[in-house]
Write an enzyme that holds these catalytic residues in place. Structure first.
Site, PDB file in Angstrom:
ATOM      1  CG  ASP A  29       6.987   1.856  -9.203  1.00 47.60           C
ATOM      2  OD1 ASP A  29       6.505   1.712  -8.078  1.00 47.60           O
ATOM      3  OD2 ASP A  29       8.141   2.311  -9.396  1.00 47.60           O
ATOM      4  CB  ILE A  30       9.257   6.058 -12.189  1.00 40.22           C
ATOM      5  CG1 ILE A  30       9.969   6.740 -13.329  1.00 40.22           C
ATOM      6  CG2 ILE A  30       9.991   6.201 -10.881  1.00 40.22           C
ATOM      7  CD1 ILE A  30       9.162   6.915 -14.580  1.00 40.22           C
ATOM      8  CG  HIS A  93       1.338   3.768  -3.131  1.00 35.90           C
ATOM      9  ND1 HIS A  93       1.750   4.616  -2.134  1.00 35.90           N
ATOM     10  CD2 HIS A  93       2.381   2.915  -3.341  1.00 35.90           C
ATOM     11  CE1 HIS A  93       2.986   4.313  -1.764  1.00 35.90           C
ATOM     12  NE2 HIS A  93       3.393   3.274  -2.478  1.00 35.90           N
ATOM     13  CG  HIS A  95       3.644  -1.415  -5.076  1.00 39.51           C
ATOM     14  ND1 HIS A  95       4.764  -0.899  -5.693  1.00 39.51           N
ATOM     15  CD2 HIS A  95       3.576  -0.780  -3.873  1.00 39.51           C
ATOM     16  CE1 HIS A  95       5.351  -0.016  -4.900  1.00 39.51           C
ATOM     17  NE2 HIS A  95       4.642   0.073  -3.786  1.00 39.51           N
TER      18      HIS A  95
HETATM   19  P1  5GP Z   1       6.435   2.590  -1.389  1.00 43.01           P
HETATM   20  O1  5GP Z   1       6.011   3.930  -0.825  1.00 43.01           O
HETATM   21  O2  5GP Z   1       5.247   1.683  -1.618  1.00 43.01           O
HETATM   22  O3  5GP Z   1       7.488   1.929  -0.546  1.00 43.01           O
HETATM   23  O4  5GP Z   1       7.109   2.835  -2.804  1.00 43.01           O
HETATM   24  C1  5GP Z   1       6.738   3.918  -3.603  1.00 43.01           C
HETATM   25  C2  5GP Z   1       6.836   3.532  -5.065  1.00 43.01           C
HETATM   26  O5  5GP Z   1       6.567   4.690  -5.831  1.00 43.01           O
HETATM   27  C3  5GP Z   1       8.203   3.003  -5.499  1.00 43.01           C
HETATM   28  O6  5GP Z   1       8.058   1.749  -6.135  1.00 43.01           O
HETATM   29  C4  5GP Z   1       8.724   4.078  -6.445  1.00 43.01           C
HETATM   30  O7  5GP Z   1       9.447   3.547  -7.534  1.00 43.01           O
HETATM   31  C5  5GP Z   1       7.441   4.755  -6.918  1.00 43.01           C
HETATM   32  N1  5GP Z   1       7.649   6.164  -7.231  1.00 43.01           N
HETATM   33  C6  5GP Z   1       8.227   7.085  -6.431  1.00 43.01           C
HETATM   34  N2  5GP Z   1       8.245   8.291  -7.026  1.00 43.01           N
HETATM   35  C7  5GP Z   1       7.651   8.118  -8.244  1.00 43.01           C
HETATM   36  C8  5GP Z   1       7.376   9.003  -9.343  1.00 43.01           C
HETATM   37  O8  5GP Z   1       7.680  10.199  -9.318  1.00 43.01           O
HETATM   38  N3  5GP Z   1       6.756   8.464 -10.410  1.00 43.01           N
HETATM   39  C9  5GP Z   1       6.390   7.155 -10.450  1.00 43.01           C
HETATM   40  N4  5GP Z   1       5.764   6.734 -11.571  1.00 43.01           N
HETATM   41  N5  5GP Z   1       6.639   6.292  -9.454  1.00 43.01           N
HETATM   42  C10 5GP Z   1       7.267   6.765  -8.363  1.00 43.01           C
END
Ligand code: 5GP
Length: 132
Positions: A29-30, A93, A95
């Site tokens: 995660d970035i 996805h 985590h």
């Molecule tokens: P969620 O959709 O589960 O609420 O969060 C999405 C997750 O994806 C976040 O923790 C965010 O930091 C990560 N994320 C979003 N865009 C990118 C990206 O371009 N690259 C990476 N490696 N992680 C990402």
């Protein structure tokens, strides 16, 4: 339009990959809440985790287990926690987050700011422990 995660899987957007097979892809995660915070995604583009059919959902769980075992070996922690939100990116996805206590799984925690070298090192360490 392809999701950001499909672009990452296709290599159109760079990522710190930790593992991959024919159906699944795992990368750091970035905006990590902990060192080793990893995302595991199906290559099939489905928004909501529980819209995946049983074969893909169980495959994702089993692939996530293999990744979590590698994360646990690479990053000192009590456990690797599992979190599913999907509110930001419409591509299912999981985590995987190294934890010392339950507060470590809070997605509202301040994000770590890691250097490229730190990301590379963590990804390389996890890769080296990953058993397909
Ligand atoms: P969620 O959709 O589960 O609420 O969060 C999405 C997750 O994806 C976040 O923790 C965010 O930091 C990560 N994320 C979003 N865009 C990118 C990206 O371009 N690259 C990476 N490696 N992680 C990402």
């Amino acid at each position: 339009m392809a999701t950001i995660f499909s672009k990452i899987i296709a290599g159109e957007i760079p990522s710190y990959k930790v593992a991959e097979d024919e159906r699944f892809f795992a990368f750091l995660d970035i905006n990590p809440v902990a060192k080793g915070h990893t995302l595991v995604v199906p290559k099939q583009e489905t928004d909501y985790l529980f819209d995946l059919d049983d074969e893909w959902l169980s495959g994702l769980a089993l692939f996530s287990k293999k990744v979590a075992l590698a994360v646990k070996k690479a990053v000192p922690c009590k456990r690797v926690g599992v979190l599913v939100m999907g509110l930001e990116v419409p591509h299912a996805h999981v985590h995987l987050i190294p934890m010392q206590n339950e507060g470590d799984l809070n997605p509202a925690k301040p994000k770590l700011s890691l250097t490229q070298e730190e990301f590379k090192k963590i990804a390389g360490d996890i890769q080296s422990f990953f058993i397909p």
